[in-house]
Design an enzyme around this catalytic site. Structure first.
Site, PDB file in Angstrom:
ATOM      1  N   PHE A  24       0.819  -1.209   0.000  1.00 58.08           N
ATOM      2  CA  PHE A  24       0.000   0.000   0.000  1.00 58.08           C
ATOM      3  C   PHE A  24       0.857   1.265   0.000  1.00 58.08           C
ATOM      4  CE2 PHE A  24      -2.355   2.759   3.281  1.00 58.08           C
ATOM      5  CZ  PHE A  24      -3.027   3.501   2.314  1.00 58.08           C
ATOM      6  N   LEU A  83      10.138  -0.257   4.511  1.00 63.76           N
ATOM      7  CA  LEU A  83       8.715  -0.308   4.849  1.00 63.76           C
ATOM      8  C   LEU A  83       8.264  -1.700   5.269  1.00 63.76           C
ATOM      9  CD1 LEU A  83       7.341   1.628   1.704  1.00 63.76           C
ATOM     10  CD2 LEU A  83       8.451   2.575   3.739  1.00 63.76           C
ATOM     11  N   SER A 127       6.042   3.002  13.759  1.00 62.70           N
ATOM     12  CA  SER A 127       4.604   2.984  14.046  1.00 62.70           C
ATOM     13  C   SER A 127       4.251   3.877  15.225  1.00 62.70           C
ATOM     14  CB  SER A 127       4.154   1.544  14.339  1.00 62.70           C
ATOM     15  OG  SER A 127       2.826   1.528  14.821  1.00 62.70           O
ATOM     16  N   TYR A 152       4.577  -6.366  17.430  1.00 59.52           N
ATOM     17  CA  TYR A 152       4.772  -5.441  16.310  1.00 59.52           C
ATOM     18  C   TYR A 152       5.400  -4.138  16.800  1.00 59.52           C
ATOM     19  CZ  TYR A 152       3.363  -2.456  12.331  1.00 59.52           C
ATOM     20  OH  TYR A 152       3.337  -1.589  11.270  1.00 59.52           O
ATOM     21  N   LYS A 156       9.195  -2.581  16.074  1.00 58.58           N
ATOM     22  CA  LYS A 156       9.430  -1.264  15.482  1.00 58.58           C
ATOM     23  C   LYS A 156      10.366  -0.439  16.356  1.00 58.58           C
ATOM     24  CE  LYS A 156       6.678  -1.206  11.798  1.00 58.58           C
ATOM     25  NZ  LYS A 156       7.169  -0.986  10.408  1.00 58.58           N
ATOM     26  N   ASN A 181      -2.471   5.830  11.827  1.00 58.16           N
ATOM     27  CA  ASN A 181      -3.245   4.879  11.024  1.00 58.16           C
ATOM     28  C   ASN A 181      -3.448   5.431   9.620  1.00 58.16           C
ATOM     29  OD1 ASN A 181      -3.949   4.429  13.956  1.00 58.16           O
ATOM     30  ND2 ASN A 181      -4.992   2.682  13.047  1.00 58.16           N
ATOM     31  N   VAL A 195      -8.495  -0.583   9.087  1.00 57.81           N
ATOM     32  CA  VAL A 195      -9.888  -0.530   9.529  1.00 57.81           C
ATOM     33  C   VAL A 195     -10.751   0.284   8.572  1.00 57.81           C
ATOM     34  CG1 VAL A 195      -9.454   1.437  11.077  1.00 57.81           C
ATOM     35  CG2 VAL A 195     -11.424  -0.051  11.472  1.00 57.81           C
ATOM     36  N   VAL A 196     -10.224   1.375   8.017  1.00 62.04           N
ATOM     37  CA  VAL A 196     -11.002   2.187   7.078  1.00 62.04           C
ATOM     38  C   VAL A 196     -11.309   1.383   5.818  1.00 62.04           C
ATOM     39  CG1 VAL A 196     -10.956   4.227   5.588  1.00 62.04           C
ATOM     40  CG2 VAL A 196     -10.160   4.391   7.948  1.00 62.04           C
TER      41      VAL A 196
END
Length: 324
Positions: A24, A83, A127, A152, A156, A181, A195-196
């Site tokens: 993404f 990334l 993050s 996670y 990071k 996010n 989530v979106v």
């Protein structure tokens, strides 16, 4: 949607490697680097949206766990955008040992490879949503305590520390962006951190919306174009700071996100299925973005509802294409 190209230093001829270039953020970033004049190689296991990647980007298919493939991709590069990650935040079946082996040890191998290849700078996607953990201070500044509640987030944060160590030992330049996010076109609705995208996909199909917990947890949502613009500025930033937050600076509850998506999709009120809350979810996460806005020309440009509309249009077109 990006702020004017004149606000960014040109990268004409700069050789850039995007690790995780098939995802993404990776596709958006690789395309933006090309527009800034860079010579771009994208590395990853697969290309989720092959038709979206600029044809001028050189695609290299390979695994992060394969040192030879990573070394070949890094050869001759000046800036590496890292990334890649071995897991996703909030996954109920997270395995810390697996995350350590894939993300942290993989990154250490990458740093050694970059040293040998004389890479000048690494820009790392950290993050902001997971490295801080629970806190009673909002918005959260970069100097806040870091107490991650997921493998996670621990991974990071560990990578940030190793970047600082390699800078100290070997002079390897680095910059870490703690991202909120992110959402926007090209995001998969099938991954747990989107989530979106997941809600939009369900709403446009008239399906119930799934929500973890009560829906009252608050998150900071930032459009992908704003994230990419921060990465472009990080490529040449020469100030004293090595870590910066990237977010909107405001928070929305997941229930509010669901209501906004229903309004944008024009579905009316949809059924909501509330799942058990996840141990890794902090009650509130809103990032303080005053440092990056003070140190660079960066400002979040995409308003929440505008970004949601553009994402819904892209997703609706994607769903229509599936039916053809």
């Amino acid at each position: 949607m990006l702020i004017a190209n004149t606000d960014f230093p040109r990268l004409d001829g700069t050789r850039c490697l995007v690790m995780g270039g098939g995802g993404f953020l990776g596709v958006h970033l690789a395309n933006a680097l090309i527009r800034q004049g860079a010579v771009v190689r994208a590395f990853g296991r697969s290309l989720a949206n092959p038709n979206e990647l600029d044809e001028r980007v050189h695609w290299s298919c390979g695994h992060f766990e394969d040192p030879a493939a990573v070394a070949e991709a890094a050869r001759g590069q000046e800036i590496v955008f890292h990334l890649l990650s071995g897991s996703v935040p909030g996954h109920p079946g997270q395995k810390p040992t697996s995350d350590l082996e894939t993300s942290v040890l993989g990154t250490l191998r990458l740093l050694d490879i970059c040293n040998v290849a004389a890479v000048r700078r690494i820009v790392f996607a950290s993050s902001g949503g997971t490295v801080y953990g629970p806190t009673d201070r909002y918005p959260i500044p970069e100097a806040a305590p870091t107490d991650p509640m997921s493998a996670y987030g621990v991974g990071k944060l560990a990578i940030e520390k190793y970047l600082a160590l390699y800078h100290h030992l070997y002079g390897l330049e680095y910059f870490a962006l703690r991202i909120a996010n992110a959402y926007g076109p090209l995001q998969s609705p099938l991954k747990r951190q989107g989530v979106v995208a997941a809600m939009l996909d369900h709403a446009l199909a008239g399906k119930p919306l799934e929500i973890w917990g009560t829906g009252e947890i608050v998150r900071d949502f930032v459009h992908i174009d704003d994230v990419v613009s921060a990465f472009l500025l990080a490529a040449t930033y020469d100030g004293p700071h090595r870590v910066m937050n990237v977010g909107s600076g405001t928070g929305l509850s997941i229930n509010q996100v669901a209501s906004d998506i229903e309004a944008i999709a024009g579905t009316g009120h949809l059924e909501r299925i509330y799942r058990a809350g996840r141990a890794a979810d902090v009650p509130v996460n809103i990032l303080d973005i005053s440092l990056i806005t003070r140190e660079t020309p960066w400002q979040p440009q995409c308003a929440w509802h505008d970004g949601l509309r553009s994402t819904a249009r892209w997703m609706a077109a994607r769903q229509s294409a599936r039916l053809v």
